[in-house]
Design a protein around this motif. Structure first.
Motif, PDB file in Angstrom:
ATOM      1  N   LYS A 154       0.833  -1.192   0.000  1.00 30.35           N
ATOM      2  CA  LYS A 154       0.000   0.000   0.000  1.00 30.35           C
ATOM      3  C   LYS A 154       0.873   1.249   0.000  1.00 30.35           C
ATOM      4  O   LYS A 154       1.969   1.245   0.544  1.00 30.35           O
ATOM      5  N   ARG A 165       0.417   7.084   3.627  1.00 30.02           N
ATOM      6  CA  ARG A 165      -0.532   8.205   3.702  1.00 30.02           C
ATOM      7  C   ARG A 165       0.097   9.510   3.235  1.00 30.02           C
ATOM      8  O   ARG A 165      -0.550  10.314   2.570  1.00 30.02           O
ATOM      9  N   LYS A 166       1.351   9.749   3.579  1.00 35.25           N
ATOM     10  CA  LYS A 166       2.018  10.983   3.177  1.00 35.25           C
ATOM     11  C   LYS A 166       2.079  11.098   1.652  1.00 35.25           C
ATOM     12  O   LYS A 166       1.894  12.179   1.104  1.00 35.25           O
ATOM     13  N   ILE A 185      -0.010   9.766  -0.514  1.00 34.43           N
ATOM     14  CA  ILE A 185      -1.369  10.031  -0.999  1.00 34.43           C
ATOM     15  C   ILE A 185      -1.719  11.503  -0.796  1.00 34.43           C
ATOM     16  O   ILE A 185      -2.275  12.152  -1.692  1.00 34.43           O
ATOM     17  N   TYR A 186      -1.380  12.075   0.360  1.00 39.76           N
ATOM     18  CA  TYR A 186      -1.636  13.498   0.613  1.00 39.76           C
ATOM     19  C   TYR A 186      -0.839  14.383  -0.339  1.00 39.76           C
ATOM     20  O   TYR A 186      -1.329  15.398  -0.823  1.00 39.76           O
TER      21      TYR A 186
END
Length: 110
Positions: free
Chosen positions: A7, A10-11, A13-14
């Motif tokens: 996956k 998150r960083k 994706i942001y």
């Protein structure tokens, strides 16, 4: 045999989402700036009240007769005073000379 899919963090994706938002904002600002520049040139040409100004392209050109560079805008707009829809070219060189090559047609009432 199954392959394992990792996956995205998150960083990341942001960061991608922020780049997309900044790209959309940049595109809107550039489009707005082009239409404002074209509106100013149209005002110099005598088109006082114009609306719905759309700039389809901007090209740099060289006037060989006086050896001056300038910009050619491909535009479409509505002249509210004469009730005409116009499209064509407007030109502005670096000596602030403006010219037009526009084709205007009356707007048909519905």
């Amino acid at each position: 045999m199954e392959t394992e899919v990792r996956k995205l963090p998150r960083k990341t994706i942001y960061f991608i989402a922020a780049l997309i938002v900044l790209g959309i904002i940049w595109l809107l600002l550039v489009t707005y700036g082009k239409s404002q520049k074209a509106t100013k040139i149209l005002n110099q040409l005598g088109y006082e009240k114009v609306s719905d100004v759309k700039v389809y392209g901007v090209q740099e050109f060289l006037r060989e007769d006086i050896n001056v560079k300038g910009y050619k805008y491909t535009v479409r707009f509505i002249d509210n005073i004469k009730d005409e829809e116009c499209n064509g070219f407007i030109l502005k060189d670096f000596r602030r000379n403006v010219e037009k090559d526009l084709d205007c047609q009356k707007i048909k009432k519905r």
